[in-house]
Design a protein around this motif. Structure first.
Motif, mmCIF file in Angstrom:
data_model
loop_
_atom_site.group_PDB
_atom_site.id
_atom_site.type_symbol
_atom_site.label_atom_id
_atom_site.label_comp_id
_atom_site.label_asym_id
_atom_site.label_seq_id
_atom_site.Cartn_x
_atom_site.Cartn_y
_atom_site.Cartn_z
ATOM 1 N N PHE A 7 13.856 -14.135 56.294
ATOM 2 C CA PHE A 7 13.889 -13.524 54.973
ATOM 3 C C PHE A 7 13.170 -12.192 55.025
ATOM 4 O O PHE A 7 12.171 -12.048 55.721
ATOM 5 N N GLY A 8 13.679 -11.227 54.253
ATOM 6 C CA GLY A 8 13.055 -9.917 54.173
ATOM 7 C C GLY A 8 13.087 -9.406 52.751
ATOM 8 O O GLY A 8 13.889 -9.859 51.930
ATOM 9 N N ASN A 9 12.215 -8.466 52.467
ATOM 10 C CA ASN A 9 12.217 -7.843 51.151
ATOM 11 C C ASN A 9 13.428 -6.933 51.020
ATOM 12 O O ASN A 9 13.805 -6.239 51.974
ATOM 13 N N ILE A 10 14.027 -6.912 49.858
ATOM 14 C CA ILE A 10 15.235 -6.127 49.623
ATOM 15 C C ILE A 10 14.977 -4.633 49.808
ATOM 16 O O ILE A 10 15.866 -3.892 50.229
ATOM 17 N N ASP A 11 13.746 -4.188 49.525
ATOM 18 C CA ASP A 11 13.429 -2.768 49.685
ATOM 19 C C ASP A 11 13.013 -2.411 51.116
ATOM 20 O O ASP A 11 12.710 -1.256 51.405
ATOM 21 N N THR A 13 10.356 -3.293 52.751
ATOM 22 C CA THR A 13 8.923 -3.352 53.074
ATOM 23 C C THR A 13 8.640 -4.640 53.838
ATOM 24 O O THR A 13 9.237 -5.680 53.574
ATOM 25 N N ILE A 15 7.103 -8.053 55.177
ATOM 26 C CA ILE A 15 6.439 -9.214 54.599
ATOM 27 C C ILE A 15 5.192 -9.466 55.431
ATOM 28 O O ILE A 15 5.235 -9.479 56.657
ATOM 29 N N HIS A 16 4.086 -9.654 54.740
ATOM 30 C CA HIS A 16 2.817 -9.896 55.433
ATOM 31 C C HIS A 16 2.379 -11.330 55.154
ATOM 32 O O HIS A 16 2.247 -11.738 54.010
ATOM 33 N N GLY A 30 5.268 -13.580 60.527
ATOM 34 C CA GLY A 30 5.759 -12.347 59.911
ATOM 35 C C GLY A 30 6.246 -11.321 60.917
ATOM 36 O O GLY A 30 6.312 -10.126 60.606
ATOM 37 N N LEU A 34 9.506 -9.705 58.845
ATOM 38 C CA LEU A 34 10.365 -10.720 58.227
ATOM 39 C C LEU A 34 9.626 -12.050 58.149
ATOM 40 O O LEU A 34 8.751 -12.333 58.962
ATOM 41 N N LEU A 35 9.996 -12.869 57.178
ATOM 42 C CA LEU A 35 9.432 -14.206 57.063
ATOM 43 C C LEU A 35 10.254 -15.140 57.928
ATOM 44 O O LEU A 35 11.454 -15.306 57.720
#
Length: 171
Positions: A7-11, A13, A15-16, A30, A34-35
Protein backbone atom coordinates in the motif's frame (compact mmCIF):
# COMPACT_ATOMS: atom_id res chain seq x y z
CA UNK A 1 1.13 -13.11 -11.74
CA UNK A 2 1.21 -13.30 -7.91
CA UNK A 3 3.16 -10.68 -6.01
CA UNK A 4 3.40 -8.93 -2.68
CA UNK A 5 0.41 -6.76 -1.82
CA UNK A 6 1.67 -3.31 -0.80
CA UNK A 7 0.00 0.00 0.00
CA UNK A 8 1.14 3.54 -0.74
CA UNK A 9 -0.13 7.04 -0.26
CA UNK A 10 -1.98 8.39 -3.28
CA UNK A 11 0.17 11.54 -3.27
CA UNK A 12 3.37 9.45 -3.34
CA UNK A 13 4.62 10.51 0.08
CA UNK A 14 6.37 7.65 1.82
CA UNK A 15 4.60 5.70 4.53
CA UNK A 16 6.56 5.72 7.76
CA UNK A 17 6.16 2.81 10.17
CA UNK A 18 7.73 2.89 13.60
CA UNK A 19 7.79 -0.12 15.88
CA UNK A 20 8.78 0.54 19.48
CA UNK A 21 12.53 -0.08 19.83
CA UNK A 22 12.75 -2.08 16.63
CA UNK A 23 14.32 -0.08 13.79
CA UNK A 24 14.93 -3.15 11.64
CA UNK A 25 11.26 -4.21 11.69
CA UNK A 26 10.20 -0.61 11.06
CA UNK A 27 12.49 -0.31 8.03
CA UNK A 28 11.32 -3.64 6.62
CA UNK A 29 7.61 -2.83 7.09
CA UNK A 30 7.96 0.55 5.31
CA UNK A 31 10.64 -0.37 2.75
CA UNK A 32 10.51 1.86 -0.31
CA UNK A 33 7.96 4.14 1.35
CA UNK A 34 5.26 1.47 1.00
CA UNK A 35 3.34 -0.43 3.66
CA UNK A 36 4.31 -4.08 3.38
CA UNK A 37 1.88 -6.40 5.16
CA UNK A 38 3.45 -9.69 4.08
CA UNK A 39 0.52 -10.84 1.96
CA UNK A 40 0.74 -12.31 -1.54
CA UNK A 41 -1.98 -11.97 -4.15
CA UNK A 42 -2.80 -10.90 -7.67
CA UNK A 43 -5.05 -8.62 -9.70
CA UNK A 44 -7.23 -10.03 -12.48
CA UNK A 45 -7.98 -8.45 -15.87
CA UNK A 46 -11.10 -6.72 -14.46
CA UNK A 47 -9.08 -5.03 -11.71
CA UNK A 48 -10.19 -7.27 -8.84
CA UNK A 49 -7.59 -8.14 -6.21
CA UNK A 50 -7.24 -11.63 -4.76
CA UNK A 51 -5.42 -12.72 -1.61
CA UNK A 52 -3.48 -15.99 -1.99
CA UNK A 53 -1.46 -16.46 1.19
CA UNK A 54 0.60 -14.78 3.84
CA UNK A 55 4.36 -14.75 3.28
CA UNK A 56 5.90 -17.48 5.37
CA UNK A 57 2.77 -19.64 5.21
CA UNK A 58 3.71 -21.26 1.91
CA UNK A 59 5.55 -24.55 1.98
CA UNK A 60 8.04 -26.11 -0.41
CA UNK A 61 7.28 -29.65 -1.52
CA UNK A 62 9.27 -31.41 -4.24
CA UNK A 63 10.66 -28.06 -5.40
CA UNK A 64 7.23 -26.39 -5.71
CA UNK A 65 6.05 -23.60 -3.43
CA UNK A 66 2.54 -24.42 -2.33
CA UNK A 67 -0.07 -22.52 -0.37
CA UNK A 68 -1.39 -24.04 2.84
CA UNK A 69 -4.35 -21.63 2.62
CA UNK A 70 -5.38 -22.98 -0.79
CA UNK A 71 -5.31 -26.56 0.48
CA UNK A 72 -7.27 -25.58 3.61
CA UNK A 73 -9.90 -23.89 1.44
CA UNK A 74 -10.42 -26.98 -0.71
CA UNK A 75 -10.47 -29.37 2.24
CA UNK A 76 -12.86 -27.10 4.11
CA UNK A 77 -15.35 -27.42 1.26
CA UNK A 78 -15.62 -31.18 1.75
CA UNK A 79 -18.93 -31.99 3.50
CA UNK A 80 -17.18 -34.25 6.04
CA UNK A 81 -14.76 -31.52 7.20
CA UNK A 82 -15.69 -28.93 9.83
CA UNK A 83 -12.18 -27.45 10.19
CA UNK A 84 -8.79 -27.83 8.50
CA UNK A 85 -5.25 -26.68 9.13
CA UNK A 86 -2.30 -27.46 6.85
CA UNK A 87 1.29 -27.31 8.04
CA UNK A 88 4.68 -28.69 7.13
CA UNK A 89 6.94 -31.23 8.77
CA UNK A 90 10.52 -31.99 7.74
CA UNK A 91 10.48 -33.84 4.44
CA UNK A 92 10.96 -37.59 4.47
CA UNK A 93 13.27 -37.15 1.44
CA UNK A 94 15.76 -35.29 3.67
CA UNK A 95 16.12 -32.29 1.34
CA UNK A 96 16.80 -29.09 3.28
CA UNK A 97 14.01 -26.54 3.01
CA UNK A 98 11.50 -29.12 1.81
CA UNK A 99 8.37 -30.12 3.71
CA UNK A 100 5.91 -32.93 3.76
CA UNK A 101 2.46 -31.42 4.17
CA UNK A 102 0.09 -32.46 6.91
CA UNK A 103 -3.62 -31.72 6.71
CA UNK A 104 -5.07 -31.75 10.21
CA UNK A 105 -8.83 -32.04 9.86
CA UNK A 106 -11.77 -32.12 12.21
CA UNK A 107 -14.59 -34.29 10.94
CA UNK A 108 -18.26 -33.41 11.21
CA UNK A 109 -19.02 -37.07 11.92
CA UNK A 110 -16.23 -39.65 11.92
CA UNK A 111 -18.63 -42.59 11.50
CA UNK A 112 -19.09 -41.85 7.79
CA UNK A 113 -15.44 -41.12 7.01
CA UNK A 114 -13.99 -43.05 4.05
CA UNK A 115 -10.24 -42.55 3.63
CA UNK A 116 -10.14 -43.72 0.00
CA UNK A 117 -12.98 -41.39 -0.96
CA UNK A 118 -11.23 -38.51 0.82
CA UNK A 119 -7.96 -39.11 -1.07
CA UNK A 120 -9.98 -39.28 -4.31
CA UNK A 121 -11.55 -35.92 -3.45
CA UNK A 122 -8.09 -34.44 -2.87
CA UNK A 123 -6.81 -35.86 -6.17
CA UNK A 124 -9.72 -34.29 -8.06
CA UNK A 125 -9.63 -30.86 -6.37
CA UNK A 126 -5.91 -30.24 -5.82
CA UNK A 127 -2.84 -30.18 -8.01
CA UNK A 128 -0.59 -33.15 -7.34
CA UNK A 129 1.94 -31.01 -5.46
CA UNK A 130 -0.85 -29.71 -3.18
CA UNK A 131 -2.21 -33.09 -2.11
CA UNK A 132 -1.23 -33.46 1.55
CA UNK A 133 1.49 -35.99 2.32
CA UNK A 134 -0.38 -36.92 5.48
CA UNK A 135 -3.87 -36.65 6.87
CA UNK A 136 -4.13 -36.13 10.63
CA UNK A 137 -7.59 -36.61 12.10
CA UNK A 138 -8.05 -34.47 15.22
CA UNK A 139 -10.92 -33.66 17.60
CA UNK A 140 -10.15 -29.94 17.39
CA UNK A 141 -7.51 -27.56 16.11
CA UNK A 142 -6.06 -25.54 18.99
CA UNK A 143 -6.26 -21.81 18.28
CA UNK A 144 -5.43 -18.45 19.77
CA UNK A 145 -8.20 -16.08 20.88
CA UNK A 146 -8.02 -14.53 17.40
CA UNK A 147 -8.63 -17.96 15.79
CA UNK A 148 -5.09 -18.44 14.52
CA UNK A 149 -4.13 -22.15 14.67
CA UNK A 150 -1.43 -22.99 17.19
CA UNK A 151 1.14 -24.74 15.02
CA UNK A 152 3.32 -25.81 17.94
CA UNK A 153 0.41 -27.53 19.70
CA UNK A 154 -0.92 -29.42 16.70
CA UNK A 155 2.48 -30.41 15.30
CA UNK A 156 3.54 -31.87 18.68
CA UNK A 157 0.78 -34.45 18.35
CA UNK A 158 1.87 -35.48 14.83
CA UNK A 159 3.40 -38.96 14.64
CA UNK A 160 3.50 -40.99 11.41
CA UNK A 161 2.83 -44.16 13.39
CA UNK A 162 -0.23 -42.80 15.24
CA UNK A 163 -3.62 -44.38 14.50
CA UNK A 164 -5.07 -40.98 13.51
CA UNK A 165 -2.38 -40.25 10.86
CA UNK A 166 -2.65 -41.54 7.31
CA UNK A 167 -0.06 -41.27 4.54
CA UNK A 168 -1.17 -40.45 1.01
CA UNK A 169 -0.23 -43.37 -1.17
CA UNK A 170 -1.64 -42.07 -4.44
CA UNK A 171 1.52 -42.80 -6.35
Amino acid sequence: MPGEIVFGNIDGTPIHIEYFRNREASAKKGEGGLLRMGDVGYQDEAGWFYFLYRKGSSLRKNGDFISAALIEKELGEHPWVSDAFVYGVPSSNGVAGESDTVAAIVLVDDSSFDLNEFWSYCSKRLERSHIPSYLQLVQSIPKTSSEKPLLHSISQSFDTSASNVFMFEGG
